[in-house]
Design a protein around this motif. Structure first.
Motif, PDB file in Angstrom:
ATOM      1  N   ILE A   4       6.016   3.411  -2.983  1.00  0.00           N
ATOM      2  CA  ILE A   4       4.728   3.994  -2.623  1.00  0.00           C
ATOM      3  C   ILE A   4       4.158   4.655  -3.876  1.00  0.00           C
ATOM      4  CG2 ILE A   4       3.549   5.634  -1.116  1.00  0.00           C
ATOM      5  CD1 ILE A   4       5.962   5.381   0.778  1.00  0.00           C
ATOM      6  N   THR A   5       2.916   4.340  -4.202  1.00  0.00           N
ATOM      7  CA  THR A   5       2.303   4.884  -5.415  1.00  0.00           C
ATOM      8  C   THR A   5       0.926   5.463  -5.108  1.00  0.00           C
ATOM      9  OG1 THR A   5       1.368   2.738  -6.031  1.00  0.00           O
ATOM     10  CG2 THR A   5       3.527   3.289  -6.926  1.00  0.00           C
ATOM     11  N   LEU A   6       0.479   6.306  -6.024  1.00  0.00           N
ATOM     12  CA  LEU A   6      -0.860   6.874  -5.914  1.00  0.00           C
ATOM     13  C   LEU A   6      -1.861   5.849  -6.428  1.00  0.00           C
ATOM     14  CD1 LEU A   6      -2.669   9.280  -5.242  1.00  0.00           C
ATOM     15  CD2 LEU A   6      -2.232  10.167  -7.542  1.00  0.00           C
ATOM     16  N   HIS A   7      -2.655   5.320  -5.535  1.00  0.00           N
ATOM     17  CA  HIS A   7      -3.584   4.240  -5.854  1.00  0.00           C
ATOM     18  C   HIS A   7      -4.844   4.742  -6.544  1.00  0.00           C
ATOM     19  CE1 HIS A   7      -6.861   1.355  -4.761  1.00  0.00           C
ATOM     20  NE2 HIS A   7      -5.949   0.479  -5.105  1.00  0.00           N
ATOM     21  N   THR A 180      -0.795   3.607  -1.844  1.00  0.00           N
ATOM     22  CA  THR A 180      -0.570   2.211  -1.500  1.00  0.00           C
ATOM     23  C   THR A 180       0.932   1.940  -1.466  1.00  0.00           C
ATOM     24  OG1 THR A 180      -1.310  -0.043  -2.002  1.00  0.00           O
ATOM     25  CG2 THR A 180      -0.600   1.302  -3.866  1.00  0.00           C
ATOM     26  N   GLY A 181       1.312   0.825  -0.814  1.00  0.00           N
ATOM     27  CA  GLY A 181       2.726   0.478  -0.711  1.00  0.00           C
ATOM     28  C   GLY A 181       3.378   0.958   0.574  1.00  0.00           C
ATOM     29  N   THR A 182       2.579   1.389   1.543  1.00  0.00           N
ATOM     30  CA  THR A 182       3.110   1.887   2.809  1.00  0.00           C
ATOM     31  C   THR A 182       2.829   0.904   3.938  1.00  0.00           C
ATOM     32  OG1 THR A 182       1.087   2.985   3.572  1.00  0.00           O
ATOM     33  CG2 THR A 182       2.495   4.216   2.057  1.00  0.00           C
ATOM     34  N   LEU A 183       3.439   1.151   5.070  1.00  0.00           N
ATOM     35  CA  LEU A 183       3.017   0.510   6.307  1.00  0.00           C
ATOM     36  C   LEU A 183       1.780   1.237   6.819  1.00  0.00           C
ATOM     37  CD1 LEU A 183       6.477   0.070   8.084  1.00  0.00           C
ATOM     38  CD2 LEU A 183       5.107  -1.705   6.946  1.00  0.00           C
ATOM     39  N   PRO A 184       0.967   0.589   7.662  1.00  0.00           N
ATOM     40  CA  PRO A 184      -0.207   1.281   8.201  1.00  0.00           C
ATOM     41  C   PRO A 184       0.181   2.576   8.923  1.00  0.00           C
ATOM     42  CG  PRO A 184      -0.347  -1.063   8.657  1.00  0.00           C
ATOM     43  CD  PRO A 184       1.028  -0.825   8.107  1.00  0.00           C
ATOM     44  N   PHE A 185      -0.493   3.641   8.567  1.00  0.00           N
ATOM     45  CA  PHE A 185      -0.347   4.958   9.193  1.00  0.00           C
ATOM     46  C   PHE A 185       1.062   5.544   9.062  1.00  0.00           C
ATOM     47  CE2 PHE A 185      -3.720   2.643  11.454  1.00  0.00           C
ATOM     48  CZ  PHE A 185      -4.796   3.411  11.035  1.00  0.00           C
ATOM     49  N   ALA A 186       1.787   5.098   8.050  1.00  0.00           N
ATOM     50  CA  ALA A 186       3.079   5.732   7.759  1.00  0.00           C
ATOM     51  C   ALA A 186       2.885   7.206   7.439  1.00  0.00           C
ATOM     52  CB  ALA A 186       3.762   5.024   6.581  1.00  0.00           C
ATOM     53  N   GLU A 187       1.713   7.541   6.901  1.00  0.00           N
ATOM     54  CA  GLU A 187       1.427   8.927   6.531  1.00  0.00           C
ATOM     55  C   GLU A 187       1.406   9.874   7.731  1.00  0.00           C
ATOM     56  OE1 GLU A 187      -2.547   6.624   6.581  1.00  0.00           O
ATOM     57  OE2 GLU A 187      -0.474   6.284   5.941  1.00  0.00           O
ATOM     58  N   ASP A 188       1.258   9.326   8.933  1.00  0.00           N
ATOM     59  CA  ASP A 188       1.295  10.162  10.140  1.00  0.00           C
ATOM     60  C   ASP A 188       2.618  10.918  10.254  1.00  0.00           C
ATOM     61  OD1 ASP A 188      -1.195   9.226  10.856  1.00  0.00           O
ATOM     62  OD2 ASP A 188      -0.495   7.980  12.515  1.00  0.00           O
ATOM     63  N   GLN A 194       5.821  14.455  -2.712  1.00  0.00           N
ATOM     64  CA  GLN A 194       5.690  14.900  -4.099  1.00  0.00           C
ATOM     65  C   GLN A 194       5.077  13.791  -4.929  1.00  0.00           C
ATOM     66  OE1 GLN A 194       9.056  16.904  -5.767  1.00  0.00           O
ATOM     67  NE2 GLN A 194       8.384  16.662  -7.882  1.00  0.00           N
ATOM     68  N   ILE A 195       4.080  14.154  -5.736  1.00  0.00           N
ATOM     69  CA  ILE A 195       3.446  13.232  -6.678  1.00  0.00           C
ATOM     70  C   ILE A 195       3.495  13.894  -8.042  1.00  0.00           C
ATOM     71  CG2 ILE A 195       1.381  11.926  -7.265  1.00  0.00           C
ATOM     72  CD1 ILE A 195       0.478  12.230  -4.348  1.00  0.00           C
ATOM     73  N   GLY A 196       4.184  13.282  -8.984  1.00  0.00           N
ATOM     74  CA  GLY A 196       4.397  13.938 -10.270  1.00  0.00           C
ATOM     75  C   GLY A 196       5.196  15.211 -10.053  1.00  0.00           C
ATOM     76  N   GLU A 257      -1.420  11.656 -11.404  1.00  0.00           N
ATOM     77  CA  GLU A 257      -1.965  10.509 -12.133  1.00  0.00           C
ATOM     78  C   GLU A 257      -1.828   9.257 -11.293  1.00  0.00           C
ATOM     79  OE1 GLU A 257      -1.717   8.740 -16.694  1.00  0.00           O
ATOM     80  OE2 GLU A 257      -0.155  10.078 -15.943  1.00  0.00           O
ATOM     81  N   THR A 258      -2.855   8.403 -11.320  1.00  0.00           N
ATOM     82  CA  THR A 258      -2.779   7.154 -10.579  1.00  0.00           C
ATOM     83  C   THR A 258      -1.617   6.308 -11.097  1.00  0.00           C
ATOM     84  OG1 THR A 258      -4.388   6.117 -12.076  1.00  0.00           O
ATOM     85  CG2 THR A 258      -5.240   7.122 -10.059  1.00  0.00           C
ATOM     86  N   GLY A 259      -0.979   5.592 -10.202  1.00  0.00           N
ATOM     87  CA  GLY A 259       0.192   4.788 -10.534  1.00  0.00           C
ATOM     88  C   GLY A 259       1.494   5.545 -10.380  1.00  0.00           C
TER      89      GLY A 259
END
Length: 277
Positions: A4-7, A180-188, A194-196, A257-259
């Motif tokens: 999963i990455t920050l798009h 990006t890189g998730t299943l739909p609504f995995a964020e639920d 954590q990002i960076g 940062e993206t990516g």
């Protein structure tokens, strides 16, 4: 499955204005630096958004260190410097939450009034502005609707587009962070990510409104009320509202940062969507 990455990262310098896409952003005490630190209000201090004034989405606001540039088609560019703002704070509110916001001066008032074609003024989240998150008094939020950051995913948008008869752009949901890189609504199901070097609490699902039916840079809302109508069929909360995206609260400051990889620190099963009949 791919990581999963920050798009993408999106900043909205003025509430309801056209977004700016960033490759890198600073997360501060209010959320994404420079995001929704300005707001348009009427003469009574009532906040104004694209829900009633869709032309706001055509406003191009570009922040710089200590100020912002306003631009729009057929309007002269205006450079605003925070050091020129009068030390004048006006009573205003966002969704009935009262606060004091700094008046940006007569030049800004005249420019934004001419642009929208109705009397209004530009307000800034100044040093004396205080707006606690409604259920977390120890933390602040800028002029965003309720929470500092909004996260969505490309998979969730693709899932919705497959069911929606009208074309949809992510911009209609006005997120700050898109993963990006998730299943739909995995964020639920996420509780903390954590990002960076920045950790985020995933606070709550975001209830959507009429603004999602406004195509980017248009002043005409979708006559079929899409994608809101499709969301209500498939993503209706138990309380009744349409859900898309998650509200985030940053637990520390830092650069994203993206990516970058999105690490899921904790998650749990949740039941936020009413079963489809």
């Amino acid at each position: 499955m791919s990581p999963i990455t920050l798009h993408s990262i999106h900043q909205h310098p003025i509430k309801s204005c056209a977004p700016i896409s960033l490759s890198r952003g600073w997360i501060d005490e209010l959320g994404l630096s420079g995001d929704r630190r300005f707001m348009v209000a009427d003469g009574n201090g009532e906040f104004m958004t694209a829900r009633k004034h869709p032309k706001l989405t055509q406003l191009l606001a570009t922040p710089f260190n200590g100020g912002m540039v306003l631009a729009a088609t057929r309007h002269p560019t205006l450079i605003l410097k925070e050091s020129d703002f009068p030390d004048e704070y006006l009573a205003t509110q966002v969704w009935k939450q009262p606060m004091q916001a700094q008046f940006c001066g007569e030049l800004a008032r005249e420019w934004i009034t001419e642009f929208l074609g109705t009397p209004c003024q530009l307000l800034f989240f100044g040093k004396k502005t205080d707006r606690p998150i409604k259920d977390m008094a120890e933390r602040q939020v800028s002029f965003a609707d309720g929470y500092p950051l909004l996260l969505t995913s490309t998979a969730s948008l693709e899932w919705l587009q497959e069911r929606c008869p009208s074309p949809i752009k992510m911009e209609q949901f006005r997120p700050n962070l898109v993963v990006t890189g998730t299943l739909p609504f995995a964020e639920d199901h996420w509780q903390e990510i954590q990002i960076g070097d920045v950790r985020f609490s995933v606070h709550s699902p975001c209830e959507r409104c009429k603004l999602t039916t406004l195509p980017p840079r248009s002043t005409d809302f979708n006559p079929q009320q899409e994608p809101l109508r499709t969301l209500l069929k498939h993503r209706r909360a138990h309380e009744g509202g349409a859900l898309f995206g998650q509200n985030l609260i940053a637990l520390n400051t830092g650069i994203i940062e993206t990516g970058s990889t999105v690490n899921i620190i904790s998650e749990a099963p949740v039941d936020i969507v009413r079963p489809v009949a």
